[in-house]
Motif scaffolding. Structure first.
Motif, PDB file in Angstrom:
ATOM      1  N   ALA A 175       0.832  -1.207   0.000  1.00  0.00           N
ATOM      2  CA  ALA A 175       0.000   0.000   0.000  1.00  0.00           C
ATOM      3  C   ALA A 175       0.867   1.258   0.000  1.00  0.00           C
ATOM      4  N   LEU A 176       1.985   1.202   0.752  1.00  0.00           N
ATOM      5  CA  LEU A 176       2.889   2.349   0.820  1.00  0.00           C
ATOM      6  C   LEU A 176       3.571   2.583  -0.522  1.00  0.00           C
ATOM      7  N   ALA A 177       3.938   1.476  -1.184  1.00  0.00           N
ATOM      8  CA  ALA A 177       4.595   1.602  -2.491  1.00  0.00           C
ATOM      9  C   ALA A 177       3.645   2.189  -3.537  1.00  0.00           C
ATOM     10  N   ALA A 178       2.367   1.842  -3.425  1.00  0.00           N
ATOM     11  CA  ALA A 178       1.381   2.328  -4.394  1.00  0.00           C
ATOM     12  C   ALA A 178       0.881   3.738  -4.062  1.00  0.00           C
ATOM     13  N   PHE A 179       1.213   4.230  -2.880  1.00  0.00           N
ATOM     14  CA  PHE A 179       0.718   5.543  -2.450  1.00  0.00           C
ATOM     15  C   PHE A 179       1.372   6.661  -3.257  1.00  0.00           C
ATOM     16  N   GLU A 180       0.552   7.543  -3.767  1.00  0.00           N
ATOM     17  CA  GLU A 180       1.050   8.673  -4.561  1.00  0.00           C
ATOM     18  C   GLU A 180       1.211   9.896  -3.662  1.00  0.00           C
ATOM     19  N   LEU A 181       2.395  10.464  -3.677  1.00  0.00           N
ATOM     20  CA  LEU A 181       2.644  11.659  -2.884  1.00  0.00           C
ATOM     21  C   LEU A 181       1.867  12.851  -3.460  1.00  0.00           C
ATOM     22  N   PRO A 182       1.367  13.692  -2.585  1.00  0.00           N
ATOM     23  CA  PRO A 182       0.659  14.896  -3.086  1.00  0.00           C
ATOM     24  C   PRO A 182       1.637  15.844  -3.774  1.00  0.00           C
ATOM     25  N   LEU A 183       1.101  16.790  -4.515  1.00  0.00           N
ATOM     26  CA  LEU A 183       1.942  17.737  -5.247  1.00  0.00           C
ATOM     27  C   LEU A 183       2.258  18.971  -4.423  1.00  0.00           C
ATOM     28  N   CYS A 217      11.978   5.018   2.690  1.00  0.00           N
ATOM     29  CA  CYS A 217      12.131   5.282   1.253  1.00  0.00           C
ATOM     30  C   CYS A 217      11.049   6.256   0.764  1.00  0.00           C
ATOM     31  N   LYS A 218       9.819   6.045   1.224  1.00  0.00           N
ATOM     32  CA  LYS A 218       8.744   6.951   0.831  1.00  0.00           C
ATOM     33  C   LYS A 218       8.973   8.352   1.410  1.00  0.00           C
ATOM     34  N   TYR A 219       9.531   8.418   2.611  1.00  0.00           N
ATOM     35  CA  TYR A 219       9.873   9.691   3.259  1.00  0.00           C
ATOM     36  C   TYR A 219      10.909  10.439   2.414  1.00  0.00           C
ATOM     37  N   GLN A 220      11.911   9.701   1.922  1.00  0.00           N
ATOM     38  CA  GLN A 220      12.949  10.314   1.084  1.00  0.00           C
ATOM     39  C   GLN A 220      12.354  10.820  -0.232  1.00  0.00           C
ATOM     40  N   GLN A 221      11.385  10.079  -0.746  1.00  0.00           N
ATOM     41  CA  GLN A 221      10.711  10.542  -1.967  1.00  0.00           C
ATOM     42  C   GLN A 221       9.985  11.862  -1.712  1.00  0.00           C
ATOM     43  N   GLY A 222       9.419  11.980  -0.537  1.00  0.00           N
ATOM     44  CA  GLY A 222       8.757  13.238  -0.179  1.00  0.00           C
ATOM     45  C   GLY A 222       9.750  14.388  -0.118  1.00  0.00           C
ATOM     46  N   ILE A 223      10.936  14.122   0.444  1.00  0.00           N
ATOM     47  CA  ILE A 223      11.975  15.166   0.490  1.00  0.00           C
ATOM     48  C   ILE A 223      12.372  15.582  -0.920  1.00  0.00           C
ATOM     49  N   GLN A 224      12.555  14.608  -1.789  1.00  0.00           N
ATOM     50  CA  GLN A 224      12.923  14.910  -3.172  1.00  0.00           C
ATOM     51  C   GLN A 224      11.837  15.746  -3.861  1.00  0.00           C
TER      52      GLN A 224
END
Length: 203
Positions: A96-104, A144-151
């Motif tokens: 579920a976390l991998a499929a979660f799309e980060l907001p813009l 990993c998802k947290y790092q994607q948010g930082i990016q």
């Protein structure tokens, strides 16, 4: 014939006396043969009793060992069942976390990172607790998802100083993970080194 008759009478008299004596006094005045037979019988009875007692003890030990083994098997089965349930639940969360799309939008991303920040900072690593390995896997996925948010924040134009608090969370996470692996060996080595130093000083 006179001598034979006298001898015969004496033998009959002795046997009759033994018979009467045994009736009155029991085995205390019996012949050695009868006493020996009685003692042998008592010995055999005692050995039979001891053998039956040993067999009963052995049966009891076997029963206790069997019950212990059955309990261990049940406990292992329950433990494995719990681990399978934890693994299944964690796998679903990771998917579920991998499929979660980060907001813009930055404010929504920051809101998410603030929520995850608490989880990353409060997590303690370890493999001794039941299911801890699977939980660690989930936390790695969350990191990993947290790092994607930082990016995403960097792409949206946030400065390095604004990103720094989130970078520190990642650094803290890595330190805790590395320490969970090398912490005990380092402590043991440090204690050994200190002992050597103290022995050298007081020598």
């Amino acid at each position: 014939m006179g001598k034979f008759e006298d001898s015969f009478k004496r033998q009959v008299g002795r046997d009759t006396g033994k018979f009467v004596s045994n009736l009155i006094f029991g085995d205390k005045h019996s012949t050695p043969v009868r006493v020996s037979v009685r003692q042998e019988k008592m010995k055999l009875e005692k050995e039979r009793f001891e053998n039956e007692r040993d067999l009963e003890r052995q049966r009891l030990r076997n029963k206790q060992e069997l019950e212990k083994k059955e309990l261990e098997i049940q406990q292992e089965h329950l433990k494995q069942k719990r681990l399978n349930e934890i693994r299944s639940e964690i796998t679903q969360k990771i998917d579920a976390l991998a499929a979660f799309e980060l907001p813009l939008a930055n404010d929504e991303i920051i809101r998410l990172l603030t929520k995850w920040d608490v989880q990353l900072k409060s997590h303690s690593f370890g493999n001794n607790e039941e299911g801890k390995t699977y939980i660690n896997q989930y936390m790695d996925a969350l990191k990993c998802k947290y790092q994607q948010g930082i990016q995403r924040l960097v792409q949206n134009g946030m400065t390095s100083s604004e990103i720094m608090p989130y970078q520190k969370t990642i650094q803290s996470y890595y330190r805790k993970k590395v320490w969970s692996i090398i912490g005990i060996p380092v402590c043991l080595f440090g204690a050994l080194f200190l002992i050597i130093i103290l022995l050298t000083i007081f020598d």
